[in-house]
Design an enzyme around this catalytic site. Structure first.
Site, PDB file in Angstrom:
ATOM      1  N   LYS A   1      73.490  20.080   2.932  1.00  0.00           N
ATOM      2  CA  LYS A   1      72.749  21.347   2.918  1.00  0.00           C
ATOM      3  C   LYS A   1      73.662  22.570   3.001  1.00  0.00           C
ATOM      4  O   LYS A   1      73.202  23.696   2.827  1.00  0.00           O
ATOM      5  CB  LYS A   1      71.733  21.367   4.055  1.00  0.00           C
ATOM      6  CG  LYS A   1      70.644  20.321   3.876  1.00  0.00           C
ATOM      7  CD  LYS A   1      69.590  20.396   4.971  1.00  0.00           C
ATOM      8  CE  LYS A   1      68.404  19.508   4.673  1.00  0.00           C
ATOM      9  NZ  LYS A   1      68.747  18.076   4.817  1.00  0.00           N
TER      10      LYS A   1
HETATM   11  C1  LIG Z   1      67.933  17.131   4.124  1.00  0.00           C
HETATM   12  C2  LIG Z   1      68.585  15.797   3.960  1.00  0.00           C
HETATM   13  C3  LIG Z   1      68.122  14.858   3.018  1.00  0.00           C
HETATM   14  C4  LIG Z   1      66.886  15.090   2.170  1.00  0.00           C
HETATM   15  O1  LIG Z   1      67.065  16.065   1.185  1.00  0.00           O
HETATM   16  P1  LIG Z   1      65.764  16.699   0.460  1.00  0.00           P
HETATM   17  O2  LIG Z   1      66.307  17.727  -0.446  1.00  0.00           O
HETATM   18  O3  LIG Z   1      64.914  17.262   1.556  1.00  0.00           O
HETATM   19  O4  LIG Z   1      65.082  15.582  -0.264  1.00  0.00           O
HETATM   20  C5  LIG Z   1      68.820  13.669   2.872  1.00  0.00           C
HETATM   21  N1  LIG Z   1      69.893  13.382   3.642  1.00  0.00           N
HETATM   22  C6  LIG Z   1      70.350  14.250   4.573  1.00  0.00           C
HETATM   23  C7  LIG Z   1      71.515  13.854   5.402  1.00  0.00           C
HETATM   24  C8  LIG Z   1      69.728  15.481   4.760  1.00  0.00           C
HETATM   25  O5  LIG Z   1      70.186  16.316   5.698  1.00  0.00           O
END
Ligand SMILES: *Cc1c(COP(=O)(O)O)cnc(C)c1O
Length: 433
Positions: free
Chosen positions: A107
């Site tokens: 993210k």
């Molecule tokens: C947020 C997250 C996801 C999921 O991603 P999305 O875009 O919400 O589908 C998967 N793995 C990790 C480690 C995350 O932090």
């Protein structure tokens, strides 16, 4: 480029307006009016471009005239100041590590890009001060705190459930200071999220301060995730084979960005949505009925989502045509015990240490490759560093993982947070600050 609300009851807005608003006034998600195609020469020559060149070309049409090219170029360079290594796992499978950013979460890219766009708006367009309010179960908060740290004109307030995030995650939220405030809520993640939702519809608050969110419904976070797919295509190991990409999915922002990339002409042949037992989308792809559920806790907790917020964007991309969607997107789901077995299996066959989310990506990719007779090159995304899920990984592998250098400093810093229990306390805090 203009953006419209998927609830069709708000005015179209420009890129920066959509970023500042987050959700449209009618509570709909924003969606671009068109999805441009990039020329074939771009794809044929992609090896020659740097990640910065690629990201700039990809995002430019979506930003339109809102940010001049020099500034946009700088924003993209600042956003992508780390690598995205591909690590081979088997003959046909490799992983693309998306977690090399400052908070070790994928993210980071979306949070950094969004922060820099808002910072541009504040400095150059002299927009009003903005308060960003987010609830986090762990990873989002850290990435947002780091991405927005010291960004002029932006105050960040992060709510997290007391005692329910890991030590590393808590330190990432609570030790920065400056324009970042961590609020420790005596309750669950759902309580945090409910408080944030209440704030967004509270007339007293909305009137006294511009308020926005920083989750993946925000177009700056959502669309910048396209970069991963272009980088995956550029660095694919066997260019003569078809490419399948497996994405550990929760709110489906990441994989939805990949589907937009495909719409822009990116030659990825197959997308795989890999989930834990929160399997609303795989279930939809099988049954044809979308039935959101309450989320259930798992080891891969960043994917514990029962009603993925970006699913509506996927529906829009495919004009609600499930047959068209099913050709490009497969969905598989796995239990915690399958996840742990996969962490072990990956380690045994390759020596690679995956986190629970990446392990689910691996399982989805493996199941897809076994289901087809076509020759594919498979990539699964590794979305978090295993150190963030250290207990699960160490207990499963019976080995210890080293704490990366950049986390060591943070563990000695002092926690500072504001403790609350009720929405009224949050509201008074916001009104006073
Ligand atoms: C947020 C997250 C996801 C999921 O991603 P999305 O875009 O919400 O589908 C998967 N793995 C990790 C480690 C995350 O932090």
């Amino acid at each position: 480029m203009k953006y419209f609300s998927l609830n069709h009851n708000s005015q179209d807005v420009s890129f920066l307006d959509a970023v500042r608003k987050g959700l449209a006034p009618d509570r709909g998600l924003y969606f671009p009016n068109e999805i441009p195609k990039l020329p074939e020469v771009f794809y044929n020559n992609i090896k020659k471009f740097s990640n910065h060149d690629i990201a700039f070309q990809v995002i430019k049409p979506f930003v339109g005239d809102d940010i001049p090219v020099d500034s946009l170029r700088k924003i993209v360079e600042d956003t992508l100041n780390f690598d995205f290594p591909i690590v081979p796992i088997t003959e046909t499978m490799a992983t693309l590590e998306l977690f090399q950013g400052p908070t070790l979460a994928f993210k980071d890219v979306g949070a950094r890009f969004m922060a820099r766009c808002l910072s541009y708006a504040n400095e150059v367009k002299k927009t009003d001060k903005l308060t960003i309010l987010v609830a986090t179960s762990g990873d989002t908060g850290g990435a947002v705190a780091d991405g927005f740290y010291k960004v002029e004109g932006i105050q960040v307030v992060i709510l997290y459930p007391k005692g329910k995030v890991s030590e590393i995650q808590e330190k990432q939220l609570t030790t920065l200071g400056e324009n970042i405030t961590a609020i420790e809520v005596n309750g669950t993640f759902d309580d945090c999220q409910d408080m944030v939702k209440s704030a967004f519809i509270d007339a007293d608050l909305i009137q006294s301060m511009p308020l926005t969110s920083a989750n993946s419904i925000n177009i700056a976070r959502w669309l910048s995730q396209m970069f991963y797919y272009f980088i995956a295509f550029k660095n694919r190991i066997t260019p003569d084979k078809k490419l399948a990409v497996s994405v550990p999915s929760g709110n489906f922002g990441n994989i939805c960005a990949g589907l937009v990339a495909k719409e822009m002409g990116l030659p990825i042949d197959q997308f795989i949505a890999s989930t834990n037992i929160n399997d609303t989308v795989p279930d939809y792809l099988n049954s044809g009925t979308y039935s959101p559920k309450k989320s259930k806790p798992t080891l891969s907790n960043a994917m514990d989502v029962g009603d993925p917020s970006n699913f509506i964007r996927i529906q829009k991309l495919f004009n609600n045509d499930i047959f068209k969607l099913k050709k490009i997107l497969k969905g598989y789901h796995y239990t915690d015990s399958q996840t742990k077995k996969a962490i072990k299996e990956i380690y045994e066959i390759s020596g690679y240490i995956a986190d629970p989310h990446g392990a689910i990506g691996y399982l989805g990719l493996k199941e897809f490759l076994e289901s087809t007779s076509d020759a594919y090159q498979g990539l699964f995304f590794e979305t978090a560093h295993p150190i963030k899920f250290v207990e699960t990984v160490e207990n499963t592998l019976k080995t210890s993982i080293e704490v990366p250098e950049r986390l060591k400093g943070i563990l000695n810093r002092k926690k500072e947070s504001v403790s609350i229990q009720t929405y009224e306390q949050l509201k008074s805090f916001l009104l006073e600050s």
